[in-house]
Design an enzyme around this catalytic site. Sequence first.
Site, PDB file in Angstrom:
ATOM      1  N   GLU A 157     -58.833  57.563 -31.652  1.00  0.00           N
ATOM      2  CA  GLU A 157     -59.887  58.556 -31.431  1.00  0.00           C
ATOM      3  C   GLU A 157     -60.836  58.075 -30.337  1.00  0.00           C
ATOM      4  OE1 GLU A 157     -58.916  57.040 -34.206  1.00  0.00           O
ATOM      5  OE2 GLU A 157     -59.493  58.092 -36.027  1.00  0.00           O
ATOM      6  N   ALA A 203     -23.809  46.847 -37.882  1.00  0.00           N
ATOM      7  CA  ALA A 203     -22.843  47.288 -36.870  1.00  0.00           C
ATOM      8  C   ALA A 203     -21.466  47.028 -37.463  1.00  0.00           C
ATOM      9  CB  ALA A 203     -23.028  46.510 -35.575  1.00  0.00           C
ATOM     10  N   ALA A 254     -16.797  41.817 -39.085  1.00  0.00           N
ATOM     11  CA  ALA A 254     -16.052  40.798 -38.329  1.00  0.00           C
ATOM     12  C   ALA A 254     -14.589  40.880 -38.741  1.00  0.00           C
ATOM     13  CB  ALA A 254     -16.593  39.401 -38.634  1.00  0.00           C
ATOM     14  N   ALA A 255     -13.709  40.429 -37.827  1.00  0.00           N
ATOM     15  CA  ALA A 255     -12.274  40.398 -38.153  1.00  0.00           C
ATOM     16  C   ALA A 255     -11.989  39.185 -39.046  1.00  0.00           C
ATOM     17  CB  ALA A 255     -11.460  40.324 -36.865  1.00  0.00           C
ATOM     18  N   ALA A 256     -10.757  39.089 -39.529  1.00  0.00           N
ATOM     19  CA  ALA A 256     -10.393  38.012 -40.457  1.00  0.00           C
ATOM     20  C   ALA A 256     -10.613  36.621 -39.846  1.00  0.00           C
ATOM     21  CB  ALA A 256      -8.935  38.176 -40.886  1.00  0.00           C
ATOM     22  N   LEU A 305     -32.840  36.196 -31.020  1.00  0.00           N
ATOM     23  CA  LEU A 305     -33.753  37.152 -31.660  1.00  0.00           C
ATOM     24  C   LEU A 305     -34.983  37.445 -30.792  1.00  0.00           C
ATOM     25  CD1 LEU A 305     -33.693  35.998 -35.423  1.00  0.00           C
ATOM     26  CD2 LEU A 305     -32.131  37.560 -34.270  1.00  0.00           C
ATOM     27  N   GLU A 316     -31.363  41.908 -39.711  1.00  0.00           N
ATOM     28  CA  GLU A 316     -30.069  41.782 -39.024  1.00  0.00           C
ATOM     29  C   GLU A 316     -29.205  40.796 -39.792  1.00  0.00           C
ATOM     30  OE1 GLU A 316     -29.495  42.710 -35.112  1.00  0.00           O
ATOM     31  OE2 GLU A 316     -31.546  42.345 -34.494  1.00  0.00           O
ATOM     32  N   LEU A 367     -27.028  37.821 -47.254  1.00  0.00           N
ATOM     33  CA  LEU A 367     -28.446  38.143 -47.417  1.00  0.00           C
ATOM     34  C   LEU A 367     -28.636  39.646 -47.639  1.00  0.00           C
ATOM     35  CD1 LEU A 367     -31.448  37.330 -47.366  1.00  0.00           C
ATOM     36  CD2 LEU A 367     -31.373  37.434 -44.867  1.00  0.00           C
ATOM     37  N   ALA A 376     -27.804  40.648 -51.201  1.00  0.00           N
ATOM     38  CA  ALA A 376     -28.824  40.150 -52.138  1.00  0.00           C
ATOM     39  C   ALA A 376     -30.093  40.997 -52.053  1.00  0.00           C
ATOM     40  CB  ALA A 376     -29.150  38.695 -51.831  1.00  0.00           C
TER      41      ALA A 376
END
Length: 332
Positions: free
Chosen positions: A53, A154, A162-164, A204, A264, A269, A272
Amino acid sequence: MSDLYDDAMRHALSLALRGEGRTGSNPIVGAVIIDSDGQLVAEGFHAGGDHAEVVAIKSVSSIPAGSTIVVTLEPCNHTGKTGPCVDAIIAAGISRVVYAVTDPNPIASGGAERLRAAGIEVVSGILEPAARFFNRAWLSVVERNRPLFIWKIAATLDGKTAAADGTSQWITSETSREFVSLLRRNSDAILIGTGTALADNPSLVPHDDEDIKNPLRVVMGNRELPSDLQIFDDRAELLLVQSHSFEILSQSLLEKGVKQVFVEAGSELGTAMLQAGYIDEIMLFQAPTILGSGRNFVSDLGISTLTDRMDLKILAHRQIGNDLFTHMKVGK
Ligand code: AOF
Ligand code: ZN
């Protein structure tokens, strides 16, 4: 008249957004002053200094008689870092105050009452649901004493992060990752677990702009971290939470003035937090690609029957690059 207020409030909300990530523990607030014909006189938003304001009032040399100030939050009635906005509004000779959300902050509330006592017309609740949504992180702190936690995921179409063999760069498109960078910039804090810190060694740090503070980096968990990890550089502040208690995490974040946390986390984590009720929203970037095996974004939540499932509500969705972005709220 109400259409006019709606338009001005939409404008004020878009101004408020410009303060995202810059107001510390304060709300994001936008203000627009219009004359008696509805023409724009002044505008302002809170960016950590003067309240919105006051920014609007100070931006012009005079305000025509009969003007209205349209503001996304009830003007404050207290002297904190700055003087009360109600006094500035009264001194500016403004005739009417239109606001969206009543200020629940006990130290600042009572603005509407004071304005009315000074003979100013007050209209409240204009576009309130939208304005509450814009300030939901600040409201979470004031009303629940807890920051808002947004988990970014993602993943592939089949929910793998993630892949194996552990490879994960990159599942989503560059456009999505640019958008994520913007989301990071607008957060007060970015949270990962010690597992992700060790596996990915992320910095980060969303930007190198010296004029704008980077979000607080937060790493939670009990695992030992080598001192050469990127999170230990001096490009942004770091908070280590050596605990598994989300109550301790939440309190430590509040002490740092954090309202909104961009989570992320990996599945450990994230799961949980979800199970403990500490994830408020999910932002899912889903790539139209299939792995079949690999790491799931979430693991066992202790749910064995369909009626116990965790339902989410879709807040928004859109295509970004070649991915699907869905913003969801946990719970109904
Ligand atoms: C803001 N920006 O534009 C408005 C706010 O610590 P202070 O003195 O800056 O006061 C913060 C309180 O003032 C805040 O919690 C909210 O209740 C009220 N209004 N705050 O930071 C603004 N209008
Ligand atoms: Zn104020």
